[in-house]
Scaffold this motif. Structure first.
Motif, PDB file in Angstrom:
ATOM      1  N   HIS A   1       7.236  52.817 -10.208  1.00 42.41           N
ATOM      2  CA  HIS A   1       6.836  54.143 -10.689  1.00 42.41           C
ATOM      3  C   HIS A   1       5.587  54.041 -11.563  1.00 42.41           C
ATOM      4  O   HIS A   1       5.670  53.869 -12.773  1.00 42.41           O
TER       5      HIS A   1
ATOM      6  N   GLU B   1       1.613  56.026 -11.755  1.00 44.39           N
ATOM      7  CA  GLU B   1       0.788  57.090 -11.196  1.00 44.39           C
ATOM      8  C   GLU B   1      -0.113  56.524 -10.103  1.00 44.39           C
ATOM      9  O   GLU B   1      -0.729  55.470 -10.280  1.00 44.39           O
TER      10      GLU B   1
ATOM     11  N   ASP C   1      12.422  54.344 -14.141  1.00 42.37           N
ATOM     12  CA  ASP C   1      11.516  54.898 -15.133  1.00 42.37           C
ATOM     13  C   ASP C   1      12.117  56.197 -15.666  1.00 42.37           C
ATOM     14  O   ASP C   1      12.597  57.031 -14.901  1.00 42.37           O
ATOM     15  N   GLY C   2      12.081  56.372 -16.972  1.00 34.72           N
ATOM     16  CA  GLY C   2      12.648  57.556 -17.608  1.00 34.72           C
ATOM     17  C   GLY C   2      12.033  58.869 -17.146  1.00 34.72           C
ATOM     18  O   GLY C   2      12.655  59.923 -17.279  1.00 34.72           O
ATOM     19  N   ASP C   3      10.818  58.824 -16.602  1.00 31.02           N
ATOM     20  CA  ASP C   3      10.165  60.030 -16.088  1.00 31.02           C
ATOM     21  C   ASP C   3      10.601  60.387 -14.673  1.00 31.02           C
ATOM     22  O   ASP C   3      10.289  61.466 -14.175  1.00 31.02           O
ATOM     23  N   ASN C   4      11.299  59.496 -14.002  1.00 25.80           N
ATOM     24  CA  ASN C   4      11.704  59.703 -12.611  1.00 25.80           C
ATOM     25  C   ASN C   4      13.038  60.466 -12.569  1.00 25.80           C
ATOM     26  O   ASN C   4      14.077  59.926 -12.212  1.00 25.80           O
ATOM     27  N   THR C   5      12.981  61.734 -12.957  1.00 28.39           N
ATOM     28  CA  THR C   5      14.204  62.528 -13.130  1.00 28.39           C
ATOM     29  C   THR C   5      14.975  62.732 -11.827  1.00 28.39           C
ATOM     30  O   THR C   5      16.205  62.764 -11.861  1.00 28.39           O
ATOM     31  N   ASN C   6      14.286  62.858 -10.703  1.00 25.34           N
ATOM     32  CA  ASN C   6      15.005  63.021  -9.430  1.00 25.34           C
ATOM     33  C   ASN C   6      15.883  61.806  -9.156  1.00 25.34           C
ATOM     34  O   ASN C   6      17.045  61.939  -8.761  1.00 25.34           O
TER      35      ASN C   6
ATOM     36  N   ARG D   1      17.864  50.617 -22.606  1.00 20.05           N
ATOM     37  CA  ARG D   1      16.476  51.046 -22.416  1.00 20.05           C
ATOM     38  C   ARG D   1      15.562  49.934 -22.897  1.00 20.05           C
ATOM     39  O   ARG D   1      15.835  49.282 -23.899  1.00 20.05           O
TER      40      ARG D   1
ATOM     41  N   THR E   1       9.730  52.090 -21.124  1.00 21.81           N
ATOM     42  CA  THR E   1       9.975  53.358 -20.418  1.00 21.81           C
ATOM     43  C   THR E   1      11.089  53.234 -19.387  1.00 21.81           C
ATOM     44  O   THR E   1      11.411  54.201 -18.705  1.00 21.81           O
ATOM     45  N   SER E   2      11.680  52.050 -19.254  1.00 27.14           N
ATOM     46  CA  SER E   2      12.706  51.811 -18.232  1.00 27.14           C
ATOM     47  C   SER E   2      14.113  51.998 -18.767  1.00 27.14           C
ATOM     48  O   SER E   2      14.435  51.588 -19.877  1.00 27.14           O
TER      49      SER E   2
END
Length: 160
Positions: free
Chosen positions: A24, A26, A130-135, A150, A153-154
């Motif tokens: 993950h 960008e 990754d904490g941003d990968n909400t799906n 944690r 960011t993982s």
């Protein structure tokens, strides 16, 4: 709609593509596959694939094209993956091509690899997301994975 089967020996390049896809970062900041996957942090996820504790399943669409994969690998305390829990718990990874996301394939692949792990006497599976990968986080939670740690960011999640 999709066939799920074991990865064949001649499909390891597809597994590498899916490993790359699972990281993950960008898109505009993501280094090329042959650069990123050979860093010290990531080469342990694919080098010598096929050793004891390695298992991969791939999803094939109606035209016979591979469109997703799920896999697990055992790591040791000396060679820890991002989702490492202990030497007896395989770390799971999953990736699906963008064009087939949102069609239930992730769930189908996850159920298949969980069944595979059980049939190989693994009682627990781990993963790092990754904490941003909400799906992905929502999918994992719906399957019974729970957060156990944690790092940066993982998030490390465990299925018992």
């Amino acid at each position: 709609m999709f066939e799920i089967r074991y990865l064949k020996e001649n499909e390891k390049n597809f597994l590498m593509e899916m490993l790359y896809e699972s990281i993950h970062i960008e898109r505009e900041k993501k280094p090329p596959l042959d650069e990123l996957l050979y860093t010290d942090e990531l080469k342990k996820y694919h080098q010598n694939w096929g050793r004891k504790g390695d298992k991969a399943l791939i999803a094939i669409d109606n035209s016979g094209t591979p469109v997703g994969a799920v896999w697990y690998r055992l790591f040791s305390s000396e060679e820890r993956g991002y989702g490492y829990v202990n030497d007896d718990t395989p770390e799971l990874g999953i990736a699906i091509k963008k064009e087939v996301r949102g069609k239930g394939l992730g769930t189908q692949l996850m159920y298949s690899i969980i069944d595979e792990a059980k049939s190989n006497s693994f009682k627990v599976l781990s993963l790092s997301v990754d904490g941003d990968n909400t799906n992905a986080i929502n999918l994992y939670r719906s399957l019974g994975f729970a957060e156990v740690g944690r790092e940066g960011t993982s998030i490390t999640m465990l299925l018992k």
